[in-house]
Each structure stands twice: as structure tokens, then as C-alpha cells.
Design an enzyme around this catalytic site. Sequence first.
Site, short mmCIF file in Angstrom:
data_model
loop_
_atom_site.label_atom_id
_atom_site.label_comp_id
_atom_site.label_asym_id
_atom_site.label_seq_id
_atom_site.Cartn_x
_atom_site.Cartn_y
_atom_site.Cartn_z
N HIS A 1 -43.18 65.71 -3.11
CA HIS A 1 -43.47 64.34 -2.69
C HIS A 1 -43.75 64.29 -1.19
O HIS A 1 -42.89 64.65 -0.37
CB HIS A 1 -42.29 63.41 -3.02
CG HIS A 1 -42.15 63.15 -4.48
ND1 HIS A 1 -40.96 62.74 -5.06
CD2 HIS A 1 -43.04 63.27 -5.49
CE1 HIS A 1 -41.15 62.59 -6.37
NE2 HIS A 1 -42.40 62.91 -6.65
N GLU B 1 -40.61 64.90 -11.81
CA GLU B 1 -40.15 63.53 -12.07
C GLU B 1 -41.18 62.81 -12.95
O GLU B 1 -40.86 62.34 -14.04
CB GLU B 1 -39.95 62.80 -10.74
CG GLU B 1 -38.87 63.48 -9.88
CD GLU B 1 -38.12 62.53 -9.00
OE1 GLU B 1 -38.73 61.94 -8.10
OE2 GLU B 1 -36.91 62.35 -9.24
N HIS C 1 -38.45 68.05 -5.96
CA HIS C 1 -37.51 67.84 -7.07
C HIS C 1 -37.73 69.01 -8.02
O HIS C 1 -38.88 69.45 -8.20
CB HIS C 1 -37.81 66.52 -7.80
CG HIS C 1 -37.74 65.32 -6.90
ND1 HIS C 1 -36.60 64.54 -6.76
CD2 HIS C 1 -38.67 64.78 -6.07
CE1 HIS C 1 -36.85 63.55 -5.90
NE2 HIS C 1 -38.10 63.68 -5.45
N THR D 1 -37.75 57.13 -6.15
CA THR D 1 -37.14 57.68 -7.38
C THR D 1 -35.67 58.04 -7.17
O THR D 1 -35.02 58.59 -8.05
CB THR D 1 -37.87 58.94 -7.85
OG1 THR D 1 -37.68 59.97 -6.85
CG2 THR D 1 -39.34 58.68 -8.07
N THR D 2 -35.16 57.72 -5.96
CA THR D 2 -33.72 57.88 -5.71
C THR D 2 -33.20 56.58 -5.13
O THR D 2 -33.98 55.79 -4.57
CB THR D 2 -33.44 58.98 -4.65
OG1 THR D 2 -33.90 58.52 -3.38
CG2 THR D 2 -34.11 60.29 -5.01
N HIS E 1 -29.44 65.85 -1.46
CA HIS E 1 -30.19 65.50 -2.69
C HIS E 1 -31.42 66.38 -2.86
O HIS E 1 -31.87 66.62 -3.98
CB HIS E 1 -30.63 64.03 -2.64
CG HIS E 1 -29.52 63.08 -2.28
ND1 HIS E 1 -28.41 62.92 -3.07
CD2 HIS E 1 -29.35 62.25 -1.21
CE1 HIS E 1 -27.59 62.03 -2.51
NE2 HIS E 1 -28.14 61.61 -1.38
N HIS F 1 -40.56 66.46 0.46
CA HIS F 1 -39.39 67.06 -0.19
C HIS F 1 -39.79 67.41 -1.63
O HIS F 1 -40.89 67.08 -2.07
CB HIS F 1 -38.21 66.07 -0.20
CG HIS F 1 -38.52 64.83 -0.95
ND1 HIS F 1 -39.13 63.72 -0.36
CD2 HIS F 1 -38.38 64.52 -2.26
CE1 HIS F 1 -39.32 62.79 -1.28
NE2 HIS F 1 -38.90 63.26 -2.44
C1 5RD Z 1 -34.55 53.11 3.81
C2 5RD Z 1 -34.06 53.88 2.62
C3 5RD Z 1 -35.02 54.99 2.24
C4 5RD Z 1 -34.34 56.37 2.30
N1 5RD Z 1 -34.78 57.22 1.20
C5 5RD Z 1 -36.11 57.72 1.39
C6 5RD Z 1 -36.82 58.18 0.16
C7 5RD Z 1 -38.14 58.54 0.31
C8 5RD Z 1 -38.89 58.97 -0.79
C9 5RD Z 1 -38.29 59.03 -2.05
S1 5RD Z 1 -39.25 59.54 -3.42
N2 5RD Z 1 -38.43 60.61 -4.28
O1 5RD Z 1 -39.48 58.37 -4.25
O2 5RD Z 1 -40.46 60.18 -2.88
C10 5RD Z 1 -36.97 58.68 -2.22
C11 5RD Z 1 -36.22 58.24 -1.10
ZN ZN Z 2 -39.11 62.48 -4.26
#
Ligand code: 5RD
Ligand code: ZN
Length: 262
Positions: free
Chosen positions: A119, A106, A96, A199-200, A64, A94
Site C-alpha cells: 500500500h 487484503e 500486508h 483497512t486498519t 502492525h 507498507h
Molecule cells: C490519523 C490516523 C491514521 C493512521 N493510520 C494510517 C493508515 C494508513 C493507511 C492504511 S491502509 N492499510 O488502509 O493503507 C491504514 C492506516
Molecule cells: Zn495497508
Amino acid sequence: TGNLWGYGKEDGPSVWHKNYPVAQGDRQSPIDIVPHQASHDPSLGPVVLNYDQCTSIKIANNGHSVVVEFDDSDDRSVIRGGPLDNPYRLKQFHFHWGVKGCHGSEHTVAGNSYASELHLVHWNAVKYTTFGEAATAPDGLAVLGIFLQTGDDHRWLNMITDALYTVKFKGSAADFKGFNPKCLLPSSLHYWTYLGSLTTPPLHESVIWIVVKDPITVSEKQLGKLRTLLFTGEEEDQRTRMENNFRPPQLLKGRNVLWSFR
Ligand SMILES: CCCCNCc1ccc(S(N)(=O)=O)cc1
Ligand SMILES: [Zn+2]
């Protein structure tokens, strides 16, 4: 293992609610930030980042985004202050991005989007034992959002873009030690803050968002390197470029956006 969700027509943000009903919840992210509708909160102090002893461990392609992960076994890298009641530990960062220039962030500001958004994800290790537990708690996570605009090359982003060839495919990872993300921040940390979500998927409503007002500048060439990453794994015969991995703004549903700067 099929892909549970993605950013395509069949599995993208418009259908996430089918498997993740919280997608239509009351504190979803991202949002469009409308500066003159935000409220100034004089009690909001500056955000303080203590990243000096921070230890990046690896860089990975999770199908992703590209993620740089940190050792979060102690409080060596934390964010505190601002809207936060506790220090929050840095877990990963990470990005986007879009497919060209001006779209890819985003959060948007008065309807305007940036080319990309960084982020920095932190979790409340004072109140919770693991990231996973914190990720489901209303005050579990704090994500610092930084906008990227296009212009000159960003000297330090090259450290990341030069490593992307090692994580081209979904599921790939490589050592990535000694990177301090403080070098990716703008000089002013004036911010907006509001209560939101991942946001995912799983879109947990567990994030205290801190969106920094000033963008950093990166080059179109550096952004282009992010787009050489693939959503797909090495074993898949259908190669899909990793681009437009951003969720569009969600309804505010009566939330207040606060701002810190004068
Ligand atoms: C326990 C499940 C969480 C896994 N996913 C992490 C995760 C961290 C940050 C963001 S974001 N894009 O909102 O910063 C999305 C997803
Ligand atoms: Zn993010």
C-alpha cells in the site's frame, strides 16, 4: 500502553467494531473485486506517479506492519490522474502478508487472494493541511494497492528485506534514505478504483482506492523475511511473529468498482 487492536483472536478484525463502530460502515475496505461486475469508465485516465524526487526517510515497525516513511513537506512525490481531482502526496508505504504462500493480500480478485499487498499511501495536500486532517476527510487519502505473487526474487525488494533486521521489534525505526518505490511497481498500471477506508483502525472512510491489476513477483524467501518481524516490542517477554496482518474483504454495500483498462 496496551495494544488497542491487532490481528489475533481477541483483538483482530472480527472485534474491531467494538472500539471502532465505523468498521460496519458503508464504505469499508478491503473488498473482493469482481472484474465482470465492475464498470468501465472511459473518462478514467491513467494514474501518473511523479516519484523521481522522492525522499524516503526511515523504515519502522509500528506493531502492525513495516512502514517506509517519506518527507511530505512539499509536492516532490505525488500521484495524480485516474480518479483523482488533485495531486496526492506520498506519505508512506507498507505491506500486508500471510503466514504462507497464497494468502495475505487484503483485496481479493474474484475471490482469489495474493501472498501479500503493498500500500502506497498518499494525502490530498491541496485541500487539507495535515495527513491527520486528510485521513478523516472523504477525499483525503489515495492508496495505491499492488499485489505480490510468489515466484522469482524481486531485485529491489531486497533493499527492504535486507533492512528488516533493524526493525524487528514494535517501536523500532532506522534511517532508510534514497529508496524510490517506483521500483516496486508492475509495468502496467491498469487499475480498479472505488471509494473505501483505511483497512486498519481507525478505519476512517477517507480513501480513494486505486488497486493495480497486475501483481509484482517476489520470492517465498523475501516474504519469509517479512515474517521475521515481530508484533511485540523488545521489552515484552512474549514474542509474537508478525504474520496474517491483513483484514478480510468487507461488504460492497452498493458501491461501484470502476476499471480503467481496455
Ligand atoms: C490519523 C490516523 C491514521 C493512521 N493510520 C494510517 C493508515 C494508513 C493507511 C492504511 S491502509 N492499510 O488502509 O493503507 C491504514 C492506516
Ligand atoms: Zn495497508
